[in-house]
Structure formats: C-alpha cells, structure tokens
Design a protein around this motif. Structure first.
Motif, PDB file in Angstrom:
ATOM      1  N   ILE A 130      37.139  22.231  34.311  1.00 25.43           N
ATOM      2  CA  ILE A 130      36.310  21.173  34.886  1.00 25.43           C
ATOM      3  C   ILE A 130      36.084  21.404  36.375  1.00 25.43           C
ATOM      4  O   ILE A 130      34.957  21.263  36.879  1.00 25.43           O
ATOM      5  CB  ILE A 130      36.955  19.797  34.615  1.00 25.43           C
ATOM      6  N   ASN A 131      37.123  21.798  37.092  1.00 26.60           N
ATOM      7  CA  ASN A 131      36.964  22.056  38.525  1.00 26.60           C
ATOM      8  C   ASN A 131      36.101  23.274  38.806  1.00 26.60           C
ATOM      9  O   ASN A 131      35.554  23.409  39.907  1.00 26.60           O
ATOM     10  CB  ASN A 131      38.344  22.239  39.171  1.00 26.60           C
ATOM     11  N   SER A 132      35.950  24.158  37.817  1.00 25.55           N
ATOM     12  CA  SER A 132      35.132  25.364  37.986  1.00 25.55           C
ATOM     13  C   SER A 132      33.646  25.116  37.718  1.00 25.55           C
ATOM     14  O   SER A 132      32.807  25.938  38.086  1.00 25.55           O
ATOM     15  CB  SER A 132      35.616  26.475  37.038  1.00 25.55           C
ATOM     16  N   ILE A 133      33.323  23.988  37.085  1.00 21.16           N
ATOM     17  CA  ILE A 133      31.949  23.772  36.603  1.00 21.16           C
ATOM     18  C   ILE A 133      30.897  23.867  37.712  1.00 21.16           C
ATOM     19  O   ILE A 133      29.876  24.565  37.537  1.00 21.16           O
ATOM     20  CB  ILE A 133      31.850  22.421  35.862  1.00 21.16           C
ATOM     21  N   PRO A 134      31.033  23.203  38.857  1.00 18.68           N
ATOM     22  CA  PRO A 134      29.966  23.299  39.859  1.00 18.68           C
ATOM     23  C   PRO A 134      29.691  24.736  40.297  1.00 18.68           C
ATOM     24  O   PRO A 134      28.523  25.155  40.375  1.00 18.68           O
ATOM     25  CB  PRO A 134      30.505  22.447  41.020  1.00 18.68           C
ATOM     26  N   GLU A 135      30.743  25.504  40.570  1.00 17.97           N
ATOM     27  CA  GLU A 135      30.564  26.892  40.983  1.00 17.97           C
ATOM     28  C   GLU A 135      29.948  27.719  39.864  1.00 17.97           C
ATOM     29  O   GLU A 135      29.074  28.564  40.106  1.00 17.97           O
ATOM     30  CB  GLU A 135      31.919  27.481  41.390  1.00 17.97           C
TER      31      GLU A 135
END
Length: 451
Positions: A130-135
């Motif tokens: 989830i924390n990787s989604i924007p990148e």
C-alpha cells in the motif's frame, strides 16, 4: 449459432457497437515467491511472458476469424502482496516494474494485480504494498492497483480506509503532470471478486486455476437499440427486452472465451457480461436509462431504472452461459460514458446520486474527477460510505476517484482513450476528520453469520 444468429450478431457489431471489451488471462504467481526479491521479479517476468506470449496474437486471430472486435488484451495476476511477502525488501516498486516490463513485452493494454487484501487486517507485506502504490503508479504505465478494504464477512477495515485516502492524494500529486492519471489505475474495493477481467481492479484470486481466460463483453448500444423498438411499453416488456439482448451478448462472449481458452491451451473461466460504456456515441449506459423515459440520467427515477437494467442483464446472461462471473451488470464510470459526462456537466448527476445508484449496479463510484484540494479525510469518507453499501448489501462496490491537482468545480479534465474526459464534480466539504481518525474496524453486519 444458426445462420439467423450469425447475421444478427454481425448487425450488432456493425451498427450497435457490440464488442468484446477484454480478454484477460489470469496467471498464478505463487510459485514465483522467493526470499530474494530480485529472483522473485525475474520469475514473475519469465512466467508472465511464457504463459501470455500468444495472448495478443490469439485475440487478433479470433477477431479475424469471427469478425468480432476485441478491444483489449490484458493479464491479471495473483495479488502481489501475497507473492512478495516472502521477499526481504521494504518497497515493492521492483515487483511493479517487473509486471510493467512483462506487459510491454507481450504487448497487452494493462496488467492488474498490484493488490492487497486487507478487509480484516494487515500483513507486513500489505503495508509495504500500500505504501508503494503512489510511487508505482507514477513510475509504471501499464500496472493497475487495487486494495480490498471491506467484506460482508469481515466488516470494514477503517484503518485501511484512512490510509487509502492518503494514498490516493499522494498518487494524484505524483502524477499531477498527467491530470492525476495514476488515480485512474487505482481501485478501492469491498467484496472484490476473484475473477474480474476488467481494469483497474482485476486480479487472480486464491482458488483459481494456474492460468485461466476470463472475458468481459460489452453492449450498451445493443440494449439501447432494442429499447428503441419498445417505446412506451410497460416495464415487464422493458425487462424482457433487456434480458433477450443480454442473452445474445453473452452468447458472443462465451464463443470468444471458449475459443481463446482452446487456442491458448488454458482453462475457460467466466464471461463477465457487464455493460461497460465508452466515451463514444452509441455506447452509453446513461443513454439506456434515458431511453426508458428519463429526461437525463440523474433525474428522480434513475436508481429504479438502473436496478431494472442491472437485474435484467444478469438474468439474460445466466440463461446464455453457466459460467457467468466477474462483476456482471452495468458500470457507471462517469468519464467513460458520454451520457454520464453530459449529465454531470449540466448538473443532473451529483456525487450523492451516483452513490445511491451504486447500491443497485455492478460496482461503485467509478472514474469520478473531484477538486484537487479535496482532503484525504474526505476521500476516506467517500470510500467508507461506498464500502458500507457493499458490506450491508453483500455486493461488490468500489471507489475510483481522481482528485485533480489545480482543478476545481467548473473545470474539465481529459484522460484520453477509453478513460475519456470528465467535469470536476463537487464534493461535500463538511468535515469527517475525527470520524476517519478513529481507525479500527467496523464490525461485519449480522447477516454475515450464515453458517
């Protein structure tokens, strides 16, 4: 098919915009898990390019053989949070890059499955994904992402709902040079299904075959044309007319799905008979609703008309195939439906009316452009409301909203292609900050206890 059906199908294709919206190959990646993330990514790339190497060519060959347009060829994979959990890394961008590279190599339109299933809680891998989604969505072109934050059995993971509001805002900011296009490739689900062939929410769920072919058909133009022939008729006649049209559309989808599975030497999964619109004339779900007698989609009566349409489509489809699955019904993506675009632009269709409509249609709040200054908490509130509709009604619902940086109500934004264009819709700005900050989980409804 007999000769009459062949000619009827040809007419639907040429005059009523019938097409196969997507052939989607599902590929299990469980055997690609590896403690070394680099090796895992190599396995992922190798397996996708091996299993789906002939997918595009097969689709094109079927088009030529049967004369049926196949708009998209796609791949869905095992949720990456389940595959990457074995790897020692705190960022899953490399997994998304492997997916993107594989998709480019085999020539498909999109690849889905950068996915986490967190309806009841988080694994460490879910948090990393989830924390990787924007990148990921800022640095890949063909990768689509989804997060299932709720289910009727588990309730609503409000901590995940809170997080996804922030993730959507971050994704919009990182892709602001493309009108927040990254958000168009990100869906938040309740009750996500395992065999959905449509993007951006497609993934191959646990319990599916090693590889499988799922087909999504679409024929809003066919249904509208059929309804034009029964103007003024009662609703029983309207429902029967839609059922017959859905039957014919599904027969075409099953023909293509079985042929694709045979040629690719894989399992035939399901036909998803969702009426998926496009921004082109003659291919609108909103125009079907207006054909029933509404001045504009969004007028009082719209939810009832959509309920009739959705039910009749499902009834007609299940008579044509024993393998109907996916989402199956009617989609209402604002930017991808010319009638929805027009209704929203002239003020007939509001976000609140769309939310009411999602209680009776296939998915949810889809491809809706909202002001760029909409807060993360407000987006989380929108998600929470939509998840509640799904959980309480035991149906799939989803949110795909696009807060476009620098844009406000009255502005228009272009996404291009099948993603279309959309007016910026107004959002209720009364605060829900303290509500979203609570976190935790809204318990499952009583009717979830069915054992």
């Amino acid at each position: 098919m007999n000769r009459y059906e062949v000619f009827e199908t040809v007419d639907m294709i040429h005059n009523e915009k019938l097409d196969i919206r997507t052939i989607t190959m599902g590929i299990s990646l469980f055997d690609c898990a590896d403690e070394n993330p680099k090796r895992a990514c190599e396995k992922i790339y190798d397996k996708i390019t091996k299993c789906a190497k002939d997918l595009v060519k097969t689709g094109e060959d079927i088009e030529n053989t049967f004369g049926i347009p196949i708009v998209n060829k796609r791949v869905s994979v095992t949720p990456i949070s389940l595959v990457a959990a074995a790897s020692k890394t705190d960022n899953y961008l490399m997994f998304a890059e492997a997916l993107d590279k594989a998709a480019r190599t085999i020539g498909i339109n999109f690849i889905g499955g950068f996915t986490a299933l967190v309806q009841k809680g988080f694994m460490n891998a879910d948090k990393i994904l989830i924390n990787s989604i924007p990148e990921v969505l800022a640095n890949t072109e063909l990768v689509c992402s989804s997060v299932n934050v709720a289910s009727t059995k588990a309730g609503i993971n409000m901590s995940a709902v809170r997080d996804m509001g922030q993730i959507i805002k971050q994704t919009a900011e990182l892709t602001k040079d493309r009108n927040a296009l990254g958000c168009a490739k990100l869906v938040v689900f309740a009750n996500a299904v395992n065999d959905n062939p449509f993007m951006a929410g497609a993934f191959l769920g646990v319990g599916e075959a090693e590889t499988v072919i799922n087909v999504g058909v679409s024929g809003p133009g066919v249904v509208k044309t059929a309804l034009e022939k029964v103007k003024g008729a009662d609703f029983e006649t309207v429902a029967e007319t839609i059922k017959k049209s859905a039957f014919k559309i599904t027969r075409v989808g099953q023909l293509v799905a079985k042929e694709a599975a045979k040629r690719l030497n894989t399992d035939f999964g399901i036909v998803d008979l969702s009426l998926a619109p496009t921004p082109f004339i003659g291919d609108s779900v909103a125009h079907i609703l207006e054909e029933m007698g509404l001045e504009s989609c969004g007028a009082p009566g719209t939810t009832a008309a959509l309920a009739l349409l959705n039910d009749a489509v499902k009834k007609g489809g299940v008579m044509a195939s024993s393998s109907v699955g996916g989402l199956s019904g009617a989609f209402i993506p604002v930017s991808e439906d010319l009638g929805m675009i027009d209704a929203a632009e002239k003020g007939a269709l509001s976000l609140e009316k769309l939310e009411a409509m999602t209680a009776v249609c296939s998915v949810g709040l889809d491809m809706i452009a909202i002001p760029g200054d909409t807060t993360a908490e407000t987006i989380s509130g929108i998600i929470a409301d939509e998840m509640a509709i799904g959980v309480v009604n035991n149906k799939t619902t989803a949110v795909r909203v696009i807060p476009v940086p620098g844009k406000g109500v009255g502005d228009f934004v272009e996404f291009g292609g099948l993603l279309g264009k959309a007016p910026i819709m107004s959002v209720n700005n009364f605060s829900q900050k303290d509500f979203i900050a609570r976190g935790g989980r809204i318990p499952a409804p009583l009717h979830s206890l069915k054992n």
